[in-house]
Design an enzyme around this catalytic site. Structure first.
Site, PDB file in Angstrom:
ATOM      1  N   CYS A  88      90.312  64.999  91.926  1.00  0.00           N
ATOM      2  CA  CYS A  88      89.561  64.789  90.689  1.00  0.00           C
ATOM      3  C   CYS A  88      90.279  65.489  89.539  1.00  0.00           C
ATOM      4  CB  CYS A  88      88.140  65.320  90.839  1.00  0.00           C
ATOM      5  SG  CYS A  88      87.128  65.131  89.348  1.00  0.00           S
ATOM      6  N   GLU A 106      97.116  46.116  98.415  1.00  0.00           N
ATOM      7  CA  GLU A 106      96.176  45.696  97.359  1.00  0.00           C
ATOM      8  C   GLU A 106      95.234  44.605  97.866  1.00  0.00           C
ATOM      9  OE1 GLU A 106      95.871  47.469  94.849  1.00  0.00           O
ATOM     10  OE2 GLU A 106      97.806  48.406  94.446  1.00  0.00           O
ATOM     11  N   SER A 124      95.328  57.828  95.377  1.00  0.00           N
ATOM     12  CA  SER A 124      95.003  58.581  96.594  1.00  0.00           C
ATOM     13  C   SER A 124      96.098  58.484  97.658  1.00  0.00           C
ATOM     14  CB  SER A 124      93.670  58.105  97.175  1.00  0.00           C
ATOM     15  OG  SER A 124      93.742  56.738  97.534  1.00  0.00           O
ATOM     16  N   GLN A 135      92.131  44.375  98.045  1.00  0.00           N
ATOM     17  CA  GLN A 135      90.927  44.091  97.268  1.00  0.00           C
ATOM     18  C   GLN A 135      91.116  42.916  96.316  1.00  0.00           C
ATOM     19  OE1 GLN A 135      92.810  46.826  96.734  1.00  0.00           O
ATOM     20  NE2 GLN A 135      93.374  46.748  94.570  1.00  0.00           N
ATOM     21  N   CYS A 182      85.730  62.862  91.406  1.00  0.00           N
ATOM     22  CA  CYS A 182      84.791  63.111  92.493  1.00  0.00           C
ATOM     23  C   CYS A 182      83.449  62.463  92.137  1.00  0.00           C
ATOM     24  CB  CYS A 182      84.616  64.617  92.713  1.00  0.00           C
ATOM     25  SG  CYS A 182      83.778  65.447  91.339  1.00  0.00           S
TER      26      CYS A 182
END
EC number: 2.7.1.21
Length: 198
Positions: free
Chosen positions: A153, A97, A27, A99, A185
Site C-alpha cells: 500500500c 492479463e 503485486s 481479466q 490496502c
C-alpha cells in the site's frame, strides 16, 4: 485436434492442471508467471504464452512485467484461438492479463488441462471498484492452485490487494500504469479520495 497415441499417453500420465496467479496491480503477477514459464523452459518443456491483443502497454507481443522482465508471447483476440494454436506437444501454456479475456477463457483452460497441459493463468482478481474481474473468478473456481500475491500500500505500507484508480474514469477497463493506479490496502482503498485530502 487429435493426439498421437504416445503424446496422449505421456500427457495422461503427467496430468493437466490449472494454476492461477492473482492480485492487485503492482503485486508481481506477471513476474511470477514469467518465473514459472522460464523454469518450465529450463526443464525443456514445450511452452506457449498468450496475452490479449488489447494489452500493448509495454510491448505489442511480449509479456512484460513492471520490472521490465519479458518473455515472448502471442497476442490473441479471443480465448477460443488458444485451442487452435496450442499444439499436441505443448506441455505448459501461460496466459497473462486474463481479466481482459472473454468469458470463454475458463472453458478453454479446462479443455487444455484435460488434454494434460499445465495451464498457468495470471490476472487481476478485482477491478478498480474492488469487484471480481472478468473470467478470473470462474477460473479460480476450477483451478488446482491459486497464488494470491500482494503489492505494498503506497499510503500506509501494509499489504495491498486493491488497485485504486487515480484518474476520474468510470470505464471498467482502462489500461494504465502508475499514473492511473496505485496499490492500496483495504482501509486506504475504502478511504478513497478523502485520504488524498489529508
Amino acid at each position: 485436434m487429435l493426439f498421437s497415441e504416445d503424446v496422449f499417453r505421456r500427457k495422461s500420465e503427467l496430468g493437466g492442471s490449472i494454476e492461477v496467479i492473482c492480485g492487485s496491480m503492482f503485486s508481481g503477477k506477471t513476474e511470477e508467471l514469467i518465473r514459472r514459464i522460464k523454469r518450465a523452459q529450463i526443464a525443456r518443456l514445450r511452452v506457449e504464452i498468450f496475452k490479449p491483443k488489447t494489452d500493448i502497454r509495454y510491448d505489442d507481443t511480449d509479456v512484460v512485467s513492471h520490472d521490465k522482465n519479458s518473455i515472448h508471447s502471442i497476442p490473441v483476440d479471443h480465448s477460443s484461438v488458444l485451442l487452435l494454436m496450442v499444439t499436441d506437444d505443448t506441455d505448459v501454456v501461460g496466459i497473462d492479463e486474463a481479466q481482459f479475456f472473454d468469458d470463454e477463457l475458463p472453458n478453454v483452460c479446462n479443455v487444455l488441462a484435460n488434454r494434460g497441459i499445465r495451464v498457468i493463468v495470471a490476472g487481476l482478481d478485482m477491478d478498480f471498484k474492488g469487484l471480481p474481474f472478468g473470467p478470473m473468478p470462474a477460473i479460480m473456481a476450477i483451478a488446482e492452485s491459486i497464488t494470491k500475491v500482494n503489492a505494498v500500500c503506497v499510503k500506509c505500507g501494509n499489504p495491498a490487494l486493491y488497485s485504486y484508480r487515480l484518474v476520474p474514469n468510470g470505464a471498467r477497463v482502462l489500461l494504465g500504469e502508475k499514473e492511473s493506479y496505485e496499490p492500496r490496502c483495504r482501509k486506504c482503498f475504502n478511504l478513497g479520495p478523502s485520504l488524498d485530502n489529508k
